[in-house]
Design an enzyme around this catalytic site. Structure first.
Site, PDB file in Angstrom:
ATOM      1  N   GLU A 109       0.651 -10.993   4.200  1.00 24.50           N
ATOM      2  CA  GLU A 109      -0.481 -11.928   4.318  1.00 24.50           C
ATOM      3  C   GLU A 109      -0.434 -12.974   3.201  1.00 24.50           C
ATOM      4  OE1 GLU A 109      -3.512  -8.718   4.569  1.00 24.50           O
ATOM      5  OE2 GLU A 109      -3.969  -9.595   6.529  1.00 24.50           O
ATOM      6  N   GLU A 129      -0.653  -1.420   8.831  1.00 24.65           N
ATOM      7  CA  GLU A 129      -2.098  -1.137   8.904  1.00 24.65           C
ATOM      8  C   GLU A 129      -2.425  -0.128  10.003  1.00 24.65           C
ATOM      9  OE1 GLU A 129      -0.756  -4.014   8.232  1.00 24.65           O
ATOM     10  OE2 GLU A 129      -1.934  -5.051   6.710  1.00 24.65           O
TER      11      GLU A 129
HETATM   12  C1  1HE Z   1       0.894   1.960  -3.800  1.00 25.38           C
HETATM   13  C2  1HE Z   1       1.033   1.117  -2.705  1.00 25.38           C
HETATM   14  C3  1HE Z   1      -0.132   0.554  -2.138  1.00 25.38           C
HETATM   15  C4  1HE Z   1       3.000   1.774  -3.300  1.00 25.38           C
HETATM   16  N1  1HE Z   1      -1.314   0.880  -2.697  1.00 25.38           N
HETATM   17  N2  1HE Z   1      -0.306   2.262  -4.303  1.00 25.38           N
HETATM   18  N3  1HE Z   1       0.642  -1.007   2.282  1.00 25.38           N
HETATM   19  C5  1HE Z   1       1.390   0.026   2.701  1.00 25.38           C
HETATM   20  O1  1HE Z   1       1.030   0.823   3.540  1.00 25.38           O
HETATM   21  C6  1HE Z   1       2.734   0.150   2.013  1.00 25.38           C
HETATM   22  C7  1HE Z   1       2.746   1.412   1.199  1.00 25.38           C
HETATM   23  N4  1HE Z   1       3.917   1.453   0.329  1.00 25.38           N
HETATM   24  C8  1HE Z   1       5.126   1.866   0.774  1.00 25.38           C
HETATM   25  O2  1HE Z   1       5.377   2.078   1.950  1.00 25.38           O
HETATM   26  C9  1HE Z   1       6.203   1.983  -0.262  1.00 25.38           C
HETATM   27  O3  1HE Z   1       5.579   2.141  -1.540  1.00 25.38           O
HETATM   28  C10 1HE Z   1       7.170   0.786  -0.344  1.00 25.38           C
HETATM   29  C11 1HE Z   1       8.084   0.793   0.900  1.00 25.38           C
HETATM   30  C12 1HE Z   1       6.441  -0.528  -0.465  1.00 25.38           C
HETATM   31  C13 1HE Z   1       8.054   0.929  -1.621  1.00 25.38           C
HETATM   32  O4  1HE Z   1       8.677   2.204  -1.627  1.00 25.38           O
HETATM   33  P1  1HE Z   1       9.283   2.775  -3.010  1.00 25.38           P
HETATM   34  O5  1HE Z   1      10.004   4.047  -2.667  1.00 25.38           O
HETATM   35  O6  1HE Z   1      10.022   1.707  -3.704  1.00 25.38           O
HETATM   36  O7  1HE Z   1       8.004   3.084  -3.948  1.00 25.38           O
HETATM   37  P2  1HE Z   1       6.976   4.326  -3.878  1.00 25.38           P
HETATM   38  O8  1HE Z   1       7.553   5.501  -4.584  1.00 25.38           O
HETATM   39  O9  1HE Z   1       6.490   4.551  -2.490  1.00 25.38           O
HETATM   40  O10 1HE Z   1       5.719   3.748  -4.685  1.00 25.38           O
HETATM   41  C14 1HE Z   1       5.687   3.683  -6.117  1.00 25.38           C
HETATM   42  C15 1HE Z   1       4.249   3.860  -6.529  1.00 25.38           C
HETATM   43  O11 1HE Z   1       3.466   2.781  -6.008  1.00 25.38           O
HETATM   44  C16 1HE Z   1       3.613   5.123  -5.954  1.00 25.38           C
HETATM   45  O12 1HE Z   1       2.652   5.590  -6.877  1.00 25.38           O
HETATM   46  P3  1HE Z   1       2.978   6.818  -7.896  1.00 25.38           P
HETATM   47  O13 1HE Z   1       1.736   6.980  -8.677  1.00 25.38           O
HETATM   48  O14 1HE Z   1       3.338   7.972  -7.007  1.00 25.38           O
HETATM   49  O15 1HE Z   1       4.160   6.348  -8.732  1.00 25.38           O
HETATM   50  C17 1HE Z   1       2.895   4.615  -4.732  1.00 25.38           C
HETATM   51  O16 1HE Z   1       1.802   5.444  -4.344  1.00 25.38           O
HETATM   52  C18 1HE Z   1       2.400   3.280  -5.216  1.00 25.38           C
HETATM   53  N5  1HE Z   1       2.117   2.364  -4.144  1.00 25.38           N
HETATM   54  N6  1HE Z   1       2.361   1.001  -2.410  1.00 25.38           N
HETATM   55  C19 1HE Z   1      -1.378   1.723  -3.743  1.00 25.38           C
HETATM   56  N7  1HE Z   1      -0.089  -0.291  -1.119  1.00 25.38           N
HETATM   57  C20 1HE Z   1      -6.479  -7.047   2.811  1.00 25.38           C
HETATM   58  S1  1HE Z   1      -6.004  -5.986   4.016  1.00 25.38           S
HETATM   59  C21 1HE Z   1      -4.336  -5.624   3.769  1.00 25.38           C
HETATM   60  C22 1HE Z   1      -4.032  -4.315   4.382  1.00 25.38           C
HETATM   61  C23 1HE Z   1      -2.755  -3.731   3.861  1.00 25.38           C
HETATM   62  O17 1HE Z   1      -2.080  -4.288   3.043  1.00 25.38           O
HETATM   63  S2  1HE Z   1      -2.345  -2.227   4.549  1.00 25.38           S
HETATM   64  C24 1HE Z   1      -0.738  -1.938   3.994  1.00 25.38           C
HETATM   65  C25 1HE Z   1      -0.715  -1.216   2.691  1.00 25.38           C
END
Ligand code: 1HE
Length: 258
Positions: A109, A129
């Site tokens: 976005e 989402e």
């Molecule tokens: C996060 C977030 C997040 C990572 N909010 N903490 N977005 C998503 O559904 C995407 C979610 N993220 C992922 O699928 C993956 O993190 C990635 C593919 C982007 C990257 O993977 P990777 O292996 O490099 O990293 P990771 O190990 O998954 O994440 C590292 C840390 O970042 C981990 O936290 P930790 O405390 O365990 O180290 C994750 O939990 C954290 N993290 N993404 C919070 N999004 C205005 S409306 C918009 C609506 C949306 O955007 S919905 C889509 C949300």
């Protein structure tokens, strides 16, 4: 700034999303910093670039923060994203995004609110989402849908499909694809080029074009004639037109020529 870096490269403001440990997930505070950085860029530069630090451009909405919100807090948060991203899309500056790794959810976005997107070969795009039980809230139903079309966006959201950089280019989500690690350099070069245009032309390109695109044909043509005439009466237009006529300005180059 806790979540952003900002620097000036010539006339180009370069803003880096800098929360790599959370994959640049966007919290409320992050959005407010972005708002401040956009105002800084408008005051100091003629074009802007947004890129991400770490392995990904942006993982979208901070889900850890979002899960604690009431529905009404969610509405306010979404509308604040719309407001701030609107300053990018229909503000004073041409904005460019340099994309790599995940460009997902709210990351897509944010990318959709700039004017020119450059992806490197590692970039991938998705709207998870549907899997998270939520809906887009940072402008994707308006901006990303207009770029790729509703059918492709429904496919992404319903099936969790992600697409690579080359597919994103075919889908009109990005305008340029470059080798790994070269997106920032390319985006800054393009932004520097845009910064040499007349300010009033850039303003019309940024603000008139998307509005005209939303209008009916007859209304759009009418508005175009006024914007066209207004820009042409500026002193800068006169100077630039005369520079070409007196052979002091460059000709239009063929693709690949500088
Ligand atoms: C996060 C977030 C997040 C990572 N909010 N903490 N977005 C998503 O559904 C995407 C979610 N993220 C992922 O699928 C993956 O993190 C990635 C593919 C982007 C990257 O993977 P990777 O292996 O490099 O990293 P990771 O190990 O998954 O994440 C590292 C840390 O970042 C981990 O936290 P930790 O405390 O365990 O180290 C994750 O939990 C954290 N993290 N993404 C919070 N999004 C205005 S409306 C918009 C609506 C949306 O955007 S919905 C889509 C949300």
């Amino acid at each position: 700034m806790e979540y952003l870096t900002q620097e000036l490269r010539g006339d180009v403001a370069v803003i880096g999303l800098n929360r790599p440990e959370k994959r640049n997930a966007i919290s409320d505070r992050f959005v407010e910093e972005l708002a401040t950085a956009i105002r800084w860029a408008e005051d100091t530069a003629k074009a802007g670039v947004i890129y991400g630090h770490g392995p990904h451009f942006c993982a979208g909405l901070d889900l850890a923060e979002h899960v604690k919100k009431t529905p009404f807090e969610g509405v306010h948060g979404s509308r604040r994203w719309h407001e701030v991203f609107g300053w990018i899309q229909k503000g004073k500056l041409p904005w460019f995004a340099a994309l790599h790794g995940a460009v997902v959810g709210g990351g897509l976005e944010l990318a959709s609110s700039v004017h020119v997107r450059v992806a490197d070969s590692t970039a991938f795009f998705g709207l998870p989402e549907g899997q998270r039980g939520i809906f887009v809230g940072g402008g994707a139903s308006v901006r990303s849908a207009r770029l790729m079309g509703v059918a492709r966006m429904q496919d992404m959201m319903l099936t969790g499909r992600t697409v690579d950089a080359d597919t994103a280019e075919r889908w009109n989500l990005v305008q340029y694809v470059v080798p790994e690690g070269e997106a920032v350099e390319k985006a800054v070069a393009l932004a520097a080029q845009a910064a040499t245009n007349a300010e009033i032309s850039n303003y019309a390109i940024i603000n008139a074009l998307p509005r005209i695109n939303d209008m009916a044909t007859d209304d759009g043509l009418f508005v175009e004639s006024f914007v066209s005439s207004f820009t042409a009466t500026s002193p800068e237009a006169e100077a630039r037109l005369n520079a070409f006529l007196s052979k002091k300005a460059g000709k239009v180059a063929r693709p690949g020529e500088s």
